[in-house]
Design a protein around this motif. Sequence first.
Motif, PDB file in Angstrom:
ATOM      1  N   GLY A  22      39.460  36.861  29.023  1.00  0.00           N
ATOM      2  CA  GLY A  22      39.138  35.480  29.399  1.00  0.00           C
ATOM      3  C   GLY A  22      38.176  34.830  28.420  1.00  0.00           C
ATOM      4  N   PHE A  23      37.736  33.657  28.790  1.00  0.00           N
ATOM      5  CA  PHE A  23      36.888  32.847  27.903  1.00  0.00           C
ATOM      6  C   PHE A  23      35.607  33.591  27.508  1.00  0.00           C
ATOM      7  CE2 PHE A  23      33.487  29.390  28.247  1.00  0.00           C
ATOM      8  CZ  PHE A  23      33.489  29.119  26.887  1.00  0.00           C
ATOM      9  N   ILE A  24      34.791  33.941  28.481  1.00  0.00           N
ATOM     10  CA  ILE A  24      33.505  34.566  28.150  1.00  0.00           C
ATOM     11  C   ILE A  24      33.718  36.013  27.689  1.00  0.00           C
ATOM     12  CG2 ILE A  24      31.216  35.193  29.036  1.00  0.00           C
ATOM     13  CD1 ILE A  24      31.412  32.789  30.961  1.00  0.00           C
ATOM     14  N   ASP A  44      42.564  43.623  31.712  1.00  0.00           N
ATOM     15  CA  ASP A  44      42.822  42.272  32.221  1.00  0.00           C
ATOM     16  C   ASP A  44      44.273  42.219  32.708  1.00  0.00           C
ATOM     17  OD1 ASP A  44      43.097  39.236  32.243  1.00  0.00           O
ATOM     18  OD2 ASP A  44      41.145  39.393  31.271  1.00  0.00           O
ATOM     19  N   ASN A  45      44.548  41.291  33.624  1.00  0.00           N
ATOM     20  CA  ASN A  45      45.955  41.085  34.013  1.00  0.00           C
ATOM     21  C   ASN A  45      46.579  39.913  33.242  1.00  0.00           C
ATOM     22  OD1 ASN A  45      44.821  38.873  35.234  1.00  0.00           O
ATOM     23  ND2 ASN A  45      45.738  39.212  37.249  1.00  0.00           N
ATOM     24  N   ARG A  48      44.838  34.528  33.276  1.00  0.00           N
ATOM     25  CA  ARG A  48      44.190  33.376  32.651  1.00  0.00           C
ATOM     26  C   ARG A  48      43.805  33.676  31.203  1.00  0.00           C
ATOM     27  NH1 ARG A  48      40.927  28.733  33.172  1.00  0.00           N
ATOM     28  NH2 ARG A  48      38.953  29.663  32.645  1.00  0.00           N
ATOM     29  N   GLY A  49      43.157  34.799  30.990  1.00  0.00           N
ATOM     30  CA  GLY A  49      42.919  35.232  29.619  1.00  0.00           C
ATOM     31  C   GLY A  49      44.273  35.585  29.025  1.00  0.00           C
ATOM     32  N   ASP A  70      46.418  44.712  37.208  1.00  0.00           N
ATOM     33  CA  ASP A  70      45.830  43.835  38.223  1.00  0.00           C
ATOM     34  C   ASP A  70      44.782  44.636  39.005  1.00  0.00           C
ATOM     35  OD1 ASP A  70      45.254  42.304  40.427  1.00  0.00           O
ATOM     36  OD2 ASP A  70      47.349  41.754  40.829  1.00  0.00           O
ATOM     37  N   PHE A  71      43.564  44.157  38.995  1.00  0.00           N
ATOM     38  CA  PHE A  71      42.483  44.906  39.663  1.00  0.00           C
ATOM     39  C   PHE A  71      42.545  44.809  41.187  1.00  0.00           C
ATOM     40  CE2 PHE A  71      40.035  43.487  35.668  1.00  0.00           C
ATOM     41  CZ  PHE A  71      40.620  44.487  34.921  1.00  0.00           C
ATOM     42  N   LEU A  90      33.758  40.791  34.460  1.00  0.00           N
ATOM     43  CA  LEU A  90      33.982  39.347  34.296  1.00  0.00           C
ATOM     44  C   LEU A  90      35.203  38.854  35.062  1.00  0.00           C
ATOM     45  CD1 LEU A  90      33.508  40.157  30.675  1.00  0.00           C
ATOM     46  CD2 LEU A  90      32.206  38.218  31.531  1.00  0.00           C
ATOM     47  N   SER A  92      37.746  37.522  37.650  1.00  0.00           N
ATOM     48  CA  SER A  92      37.591  36.661  38.820  1.00  0.00           C
ATOM     49  C   SER A  92      38.648  35.571  38.731  1.00  0.00           C
ATOM     50  CB  SER A  92      36.188  36.032  38.773  1.00  0.00           C
ATOM     51  OG  SER A  92      35.986  35.159  39.844  1.00  0.00           O
ATOM     52  N   THR A 132      29.073  39.224  36.671  1.00  0.00           N
ATOM     53  CA  THR A 132      28.920  37.810  36.301  1.00  0.00           C
ATOM     54  C   THR A 132      29.068  36.932  37.537  1.00  0.00           C
ATOM     55  OG1 THR A 132      31.274  37.791  35.712  1.00  0.00           O
ATOM     56  CG2 THR A 132      29.699  38.119  33.933  1.00  0.00           C
ATOM     57  N   SER A 133      27.977  36.289  37.893  1.00  0.00           N
ATOM     58  CA  SER A 133      27.959  35.416  39.061  1.00  0.00           C
ATOM     59  C   SER A 133      27.778  33.963  38.616  1.00  0.00           C
ATOM     60  CB  SER A 133      26.848  35.862  40.006  1.00  0.00           C
ATOM     61  OG  SER A 133      26.878  35.110  41.198  1.00  0.00           O
ATOM     62  N   TYR A 169      34.921  30.492  46.453  1.00  0.00           N
ATOM     63  CA  TYR A 169      34.537  31.141  45.194  1.00  0.00           C
ATOM     64  C   TYR A 169      33.090  31.653  45.268  1.00  0.00           C
ATOM     65  CZ  TYR A 169      33.230  31.199  40.176  1.00  0.00           C
ATOM     66  OH  TYR A 169      32.749  31.526  38.934  1.00  0.00           O
ATOM     67  N   LYS A 173      31.382  35.475  45.137  1.00  0.00           N
ATOM     68  CA  LYS A 173      30.364  35.840  44.138  1.00  0.00           C
ATOM     69  C   LYS A 173      29.108  36.393  44.825  1.00  0.00           C
ATOM     70  CE  LYS A 173      32.402  35.037  40.247  1.00  0.00           C
ATOM     71  NZ  LYS A 173      32.591  36.098  39.237  1.00  0.00           N
ATOM     72  N   VAL A 199      29.057  27.125  31.342  1.00  0.00           N
ATOM     73  CA  VAL A 199      29.323  27.641  29.989  1.00  0.00           C
ATOM     74  C   VAL A 199      30.571  26.935  29.437  1.00  0.00           C
ATOM     75  CG1 VAL A 199      29.789  29.708  28.623  1.00  0.00           C
ATOM     76  CG2 VAL A 199      28.366  29.861  30.692  1.00  0.00           C
TER      77      VAL A 199
HETATM   78  N1  NAD Z   1      32.659  29.736  32.494  1.00  0.00           N
HETATM   79  C1  NAD Z   1      31.635  29.424  33.285  1.00  0.00           C
HETATM   80  O1  NAD Z   1      30.957  28.399  33.110  1.00  0.00           O
HETATM   81  C2  NAD Z   1      31.226  30.347  34.413  1.00  0.00           C
HETATM   82  C3  NAD Z   1      30.255  29.880  35.310  1.00  0.00           C
HETATM   83  C4  NAD Z   1      29.879  30.724  36.351  1.00  0.00           C
HETATM   84  C5  NAD Z   1      30.431  31.979  36.471  1.00  0.00           C
HETATM   85  N2  NAD Z   1      31.378  32.408  35.603  1.00  0.00           N
HETATM   86  C6  NAD Z   1      31.950  33.752  35.803  1.00  0.00           C
HETATM   87  O2  NAD Z   1      32.023  34.445  34.574  1.00  0.00           O
HETATM   88  C7  NAD Z   1      33.198  35.269  34.540  1.00  0.00           C
HETATM   89  C8  NAD Z   1      34.019  34.927  33.302  1.00  0.00           C
HETATM   90  O3  NAD Z   1      34.355  33.533  33.366  1.00  0.00           O
HETATM   91  P1  NAD Z   1      35.359  32.868  32.360  1.00  0.00           P
HETATM   92  O4  NAD Z   1      34.993  31.451  32.242  1.00  0.00           O
HETATM   93  O5  NAD Z   1      35.499  33.719  31.153  1.00  0.00           O
HETATM   94  O6  NAD Z   1      36.709  32.934  33.238  1.00  0.00           O
HETATM   95  P2  NAD Z   1      38.197  33.338  32.778  1.00  0.00           P
HETATM   96  O7  NAD Z   1      39.110  32.899  33.878  1.00  0.00           O
HETATM   97  O8  NAD Z   1      38.472  32.848  31.410  1.00  0.00           O
HETATM   98  O9  NAD Z   1      38.114  34.942  32.743  1.00  0.00           O
HETATM   99  C9  NAD Z   1      38.377  35.745  33.874  1.00  0.00           C
HETATM  100  C10 NAD Z   1      39.358  36.822  33.472  1.00  0.00           C
HETATM  101  O10 NAD Z   1      39.648  37.629  34.622  1.00  0.00           O
HETATM  102  C11 NAD Z   1      41.031  37.933  34.576  1.00  0.00           C
HETATM  103  N3  NAD Z   1      41.489  38.254  35.930  1.00  0.00           N
HETATM  104  C12 NAD Z   1      41.517  37.409  36.997  1.00  0.00           C
HETATM  105  N4  NAD Z   1      42.037  38.043  38.059  1.00  0.00           N
HETATM  106  C13 NAD Z   1      42.337  39.308  37.659  1.00  0.00           C
HETATM  107  C14 NAD Z   1      42.916  40.431  38.313  1.00  0.00           C
HETATM  108  N5  NAD Z   1      43.313  40.369  39.589  1.00  0.00           N
HETATM  109  N6  NAD Z   1      43.087  41.570  37.605  1.00  0.00           N
HETATM  110  C15 NAD Z   1      42.700  41.632  36.299  1.00  0.00           C
HETATM  111  N7  NAD Z   1      42.143  40.593  35.624  1.00  0.00           N
HETATM  112  C16 NAD Z   1      41.978  39.451  36.304  1.00  0.00           C
HETATM  113  C17 NAD Z   1      41.698  36.668  34.017  1.00  0.00           C
HETATM  114  O11 NAD Z   1      42.988  36.892  33.481  1.00  0.00           O
HETATM  115  C18 NAD Z   1      40.684  36.243  32.960  1.00  0.00           C
HETATM  116  O12 NAD Z   1      40.987  36.789  31.700  1.00  0.00           O
HETATM  117  C19 NAD Z   1      33.951  35.002  35.841  1.00  0.00           C
HETATM  118  O13 NAD Z   1      33.667  36.039  36.744  1.00  0.00           O
HETATM  119  C20 NAD Z   1      33.371  33.692  36.338  1.00  0.00           C
HETATM  120  O14 NAD Z   1      33.404  33.616  37.744  1.00  0.00           O
HETATM  121  C21 NAD Z   1      31.801  31.615  34.584  1.00  0.00           C
END
Ligand code: NAD
Length: 341
Positions: A22-24, A44-45, A48-49, A70-71, A90, A92, A132-133, A169, A173, A199
């Motif tokens: 995913g992004f972060i 990862d599944n 989204r990533g 898939d987790f 990460l 979610s 990550t919350s 959500y 968390k 972020v």
């Molecule tokens: N981006 C932000 O501003 C922000 C703010 C608060 C919290 N967070 C938390 O930080 C973490 C990362 O955020 P992000 O922006 O990178 O989100 P994101 O959606 O880009 O990354 C989440 C990753 O989890 C994977 N995923 C989701 N469900 C899954 C499953 N069932 N099995 C396996 N993989 C699975 C997705 O494919 C994705 O790659 C998340 O937990 C998010 O809740 C992010």
Amino acid sequence: MQNQNTPSGVGGKNVLLLGGAGFIGYNITKYLAENRNYTLTIADNFARGKQDDYFKELVEKHNIKVVAGDFTDPATFNQLDEAYDQVYMLASVVGVDNANSIPHEIIRINTALIFNTLEWIRRSKVGKVLFTSTSECYAGTIEAFGYTTPTPEEVPLCIQDIGHPRFTYAVTKMLGESGFLNYARILGFEATIVRYHNVYGPRMGFKHVIPHLVVRYRKNEDPFKVYGHDQTRAFCYIDDAVMGTVLAMEQPGTNGEIFHIGTQDEISIGDLIHYAGELMNYKGTFENAPTYPGSVSRRCPDITKARTQLGFEPKVMWKEGLKITVDWYNEYLESGKLVYE
Ligand SMILES: NC(=O)c1ccc[n+]([C@@H]2O[C@H](COP(=O)([O-])OP(=O)(O)OC[C@H]3O[C@@H](n4cnc5c(N)ncnc54)[C@H](O)[C@@H]3O)[C@@H](O)[C@H]2O)c1
């Protein structure tokens, strides 16, 4: 004395990033690959990533192991090693749109992946987990009780309207924060929580405010509706978020601690939208409009704890980060290789 603002990790660790595509997660992996001598695994599944060109290049260049699964299915964890020094959690389902449209799936998926991760740790050897919350966990406390902004970590967590889909959500968390801290205490691994605050940066998908803006400006919307114009947020550029996260994982004395990761550079949504308009060379008119119900009117973390205990110091000011991000999205949309929704 630790080197300020640079985690002091030593080589040779086995590190797992759950949701690392995913992004972060992608950006933490990239940082670790370029700055540490670690063995890295992304699981990862790819819901989204995505396995886009950026991802493929990173994985190939640094020989990163990739586990697809898939987790929510406990069997996925059988593909992992038995022992990791560090696990970044990460994974979610994220996003206000998802929470509003599929709240039951947010509850099912996010609780299942937290629970399955905790139970996998019970039967594995894991040194430390970083969960990550989100600032959403205390948004209700600000709105209902007028809690102080900028907001420190000890703020009580609160859901304003337990039946509202948007808050599913944050509910999951809160479960994660409590789950990781308490399993860690009882089972004898270390756990640290980071709460991210808005972020942003390149490759963040399209379910965030900044990519939305780029898309809307490219359609030349006129008048341009400025939803939630007087609300405030402090936007944190991805490189700063990565630094805060790695510091929270690697600095000593962080076990059992929660850190607010973000900036104190609080701006109004109106400021953000108008500056994005300038960057997009928009010549139309603006019209203020209300925002999503349940969206907090003011949000800004107090990052004193991260500053003093981690040596965390965000470096990218919002205008600089916004320009990099807007440029990236324009280029991406013009490339024709569209992977993200
Ligand atoms: N981006 C932000 O501003 C922000 C703010 C608060 C919290 N967070 C938390 O930080 C973490 C990362 O955020 P992000 O922006 O990178 O989100 P994101 O959606 O880009 O990354 C989440 C990753 O989890 C994977 N995923 C989701 N469900 C899954 C499953 N069932 N099995 C396996 N993989 C699975 C997705 O494919 C994705 O790659 C998340 O937990 C998010 O809740 C992010």
